[in-house]
Design a protein around this motif. Structure first.
Motif, short mmCIF file in Angstrom:
data_model
loop_
_atom_site.label_atom_id
_atom_site.label_comp_id
_atom_site.label_asym_id
_atom_site.label_seq_id
_atom_site.Cartn_x
_atom_site.Cartn_y
_atom_site.Cartn_z
N MET A 17 44.94 32.08 34.22
CA MET A 17 43.70 32.36 34.94
C MET A 17 43.97 32.59 36.42
O MET A 17 44.84 31.93 37.02
CB MET A 17 42.70 31.21 34.78
CG MET A 17 42.39 30.86 33.33
SD MET A 17 41.80 32.25 32.33
CE MET A 17 40.24 32.58 33.11
N GLY A 30 34.05 36.36 44.98
CA GLY A 30 35.22 35.99 44.19
C GLY A 30 34.80 35.43 42.86
O GLY A 30 33.74 34.80 42.75
N CYS A 31 35.60 35.69 41.84
CA CYS A 31 35.29 35.13 40.52
C CYS A 31 36.57 34.81 39.76
O CYS A 31 37.64 35.32 40.07
CB CYS A 31 34.39 36.06 39.72
SG CYS A 31 35.15 37.60 39.20
N LEU A 32 36.40 33.93 38.77
CA LEU A 32 37.49 33.58 37.86
C LEU A 32 37.75 34.76 36.93
O LEU A 32 36.81 35.35 36.40
CB LEU A 32 37.05 32.36 37.05
CG LEU A 32 38.05 31.74 36.09
CD1 LEU A 32 39.24 31.13 36.84
CD2 LEU A 32 37.37 30.68 35.22
N VAL A 33 39.03 35.09 36.74
CA VAL A 33 39.39 36.27 35.94
C VAL A 33 40.50 35.94 34.95
O VAL A 33 41.52 35.36 35.32
CB VAL A 33 39.83 37.43 36.88
CG1 VAL A 33 40.53 38.53 36.12
CG2 VAL A 33 38.64 37.98 37.65
N GLY A 34 40.26 36.32 33.70
CA GLY A 34 41.29 36.20 32.68
C GLY A 34 41.88 37.55 32.30
O GLY A 34 42.95 37.62 31.69
N THR A 56 30.99 39.80 42.26
CA THR A 56 32.32 40.21 42.74
C THR A 56 32.58 41.69 42.48
O THR A 56 33.16 42.39 43.30
CB THR A 56 33.42 39.36 42.08
OG1 THR A 56 33.12 37.98 42.33
CG2 THR A 56 34.79 39.70 42.62
N LYS A 92 30.22 30.76 47.76
CA LYS A 92 31.35 29.97 47.27
C LYS A 92 32.32 29.61 48.40
O LYS A 92 33.06 28.64 48.31
CB LYS A 92 32.09 30.74 46.17
CG LYS A 92 31.22 31.09 44.98
CD LYS A 92 31.98 31.85 43.91
CE LYS A 92 31.02 32.38 42.86
NZ LYS A 92 31.70 33.08 41.76
N PRO A 159 30.20 30.92 32.23
CA PRO A 159 30.26 31.92 33.30
C PRO A 159 28.97 31.97 34.12
O PRO A 159 27.88 31.93 33.54
CB PRO A 159 30.48 33.24 32.56
CG PRO A 159 31.08 32.86 31.25
CD PRO A 159 30.51 31.51 30.91
N GLY A 160 29.13 32.04 35.44
CA GLY A 160 27.96 32.17 36.30
C GLY A 160 27.14 33.40 35.96
O GLY A 160 25.93 33.43 36.12
C1 LIG Z 1 37.34 31.53 31.06
C2 LIG Z 1 36.65 32.61 31.87
C3 LIG Z 1 37.25 33.87 32.02
C4 LIG Z 1 36.60 34.89 32.76
N1 LIG Z 1 37.22 36.11 32.90
C5 LIG Z 1 36.60 37.07 33.67
C6 LIG Z 1 37.25 38.33 33.90
O1 LIG Z 1 38.34 38.61 33.41
N2 LIG Z 1 36.60 39.23 34.70
C7 LIG Z 1 35.39 38.95 35.26
O2 LIG Z 1 34.86 39.79 36.00
N3 LIG Z 1 34.75 37.78 35.05
C8 LIG Z 1 35.34 36.83 34.27
N4 LIG Z 1 34.72 35.63 34.06
C9 LIG Z 1 33.34 35.44 34.52
C10 LIG Z 1 33.15 35.15 36.00
O3 LIG Z 1 34.21 34.40 36.53
C11 LIG Z 1 31.83 34.39 36.20
O4 LIG Z 1 30.75 35.05 35.55
C12 LIG Z 1 31.51 34.17 37.67
O5 LIG Z 1 30.52 33.16 37.75
C13 LIG Z 1 31.00 35.44 38.36
O6 LIG Z 1 30.81 35.17 39.70
P1 LIG Z 1 30.19 36.26 40.72
O7 LIG Z 1 28.86 36.70 40.16
O8 LIG Z 1 30.08 35.50 42.00
O9 LIG Z 1 31.18 37.37 40.81
C14 LIG Z 1 35.35 34.62 33.35
C15 LIG Z 1 34.77 33.36 33.22
C16 LIG Z 1 35.39 32.35 32.49
C17 LIG Z 1 34.75 31.01 32.36
#
Ligand SMILES: Cc1cc2nc3c(=O)[nH]c(=O)nc-3n(C[C@H](O)[C@H](O)[C@H](O)COP(=O)(O)O)c2cc1C
Length: 177
Positions: A17, A30-34, A56, A92, A159-160
Motif C-alpha cells: 500500500m 492524498g489517498c491510500l492506493v493499492g 485526490t 488530511k 474507503p472515504g
Molecule cells: C485497501 C484500500 C485500497 C485502496 N486503493 C485505492 C486505489 O488504488 N486508488 C484510489 O484512488 N483509491 C483507493 N482507495 C480508496 C481511497 O484511498 C479512499 O476512498 C480515500 O478516502 C479517498 O480520499 P480522497 O477523497 O481524499 O481522495 C483504497 C482504499 C482502501 C481502504
C-alpha cells in the motif's frame, strides 16, 4: 466473468500500500492506493491508478506532480487517515507531518520515503479508476525501514469514497454543469 475468482486472485497478490498525494489550484490531496506499479524500466516510469470518485483524482488531474509514499507496517494511522477519510470533508494535512515538494506536492515526512513523479501520461480505460503515469524526478528511501503494509493489513478500512460514489465536483473543463 463474475468478480469472485478474480477478486480472490487479486486479494492473494496482497499489494503493498502507498499514499499518493498531489496539489493544484490551492488544494492539497492524498489517498491510500493499492493500484500502482513501475511500468517501464528505460525510461523509468511509475503508474498510479486513482478512483474517479476521489478528491485526490480531481486535484491530481490538474497537477504536474504526484508523490508516492510506501507505507510500512505500523503506519496504520496514515492508512486510516488517507484511506478512510476524504479531502472533500476534512483537511488530511492538518493531521500528519508533511513538507512541500516540487510543484507544491505534499511530501509525507517521517516515513519510509517517497518518489515524486512528473506526469507524462493520463490513461483512462473507461473504468472507475484512471491511470497517471510519471517520470521520477525525486526519490528517497530515507526514513524508517520495515516490512511493507499490505492490502490484507488494511482491507477493513472503509474507503472515504467508495468507487460508486458520484464525483462531488466535476473536474474543470469537463463540460459538466
Ligand atoms: C485497501 C484500500 C485500497 C485502496 N486503493 C485505492 C486505489 O488504488 N486508488 C484510489 O484512488 N483509491 C483507493 N482507495 C480508496 C481511497 O484511498 C479512499 O476512498 C480515500 O478516502 C479517498 O480520499 P480522497 O477523497 O481524499 O481522495 C483504497 C482504499 C482502501 C481502504
Amino acid at each position: 466473468v463474475t468478480g469472485v475468482g478474480f477478486d480472490a486472485l487479486v486479494q492473494a497478490l496482497d499489494a503493498a500500500m502507498v499514499v499518493a498525494t498531489a496539489a493544484s489550484g490551492g488544494e492539497r490531496a492524498g489517498c491510500l492506493v493499492g493500484f500502482h506499479s513501475q511500468c517501464s524500466i528505460e525510461p523509468r516510469r511509475y503508474a498510479v491508478w486513482l478512483s474517479k470518485a476521489n478528491h485526490t483524482y480531481r486535484v491530481a488531474l490538474a497537477a504536474d506532480h504526484v508523490a508516492v509514499h510506501p507505507l510500512r507496517q505500523g503506519e496504520r494511522d496514515l492508512a486510516e487517515l488517507f484511506g478512510g477519510e476524504t479531502g472533500d470533508d476534512v483537511d488530511k494535512f492538518t493531521r500528519c507531518a508533511w513538507e512541500e515538494g516540487p510543484g507544491g506536492v505534499p511530501l509525507l515526512t517521517g516515513g519510509a520515503g517517497y518518489m515524486v513523479l512528473r506526469r507524462t501520461a493520463l490513461v483512462d480505460v473507461g473504468g472507475d479508476h484512471a491511470c497517471l503515469v510519471g517520470e521520477p524526478v525525486l526519490a528517497t528511501t530515507a526514513g524508517s525501514a520495515g516490512r511493507p503494509m499490505r492490502l490484507t493489513d488494511v482491507d477493513d478500512v472503509r474507503p472515504g469514497h467508495p468507487t460508486d460514489d458520484p464525483p462531488r465536483h466535476q473536474p474543470p473543463g469537463s463540460g459538466a454543469p
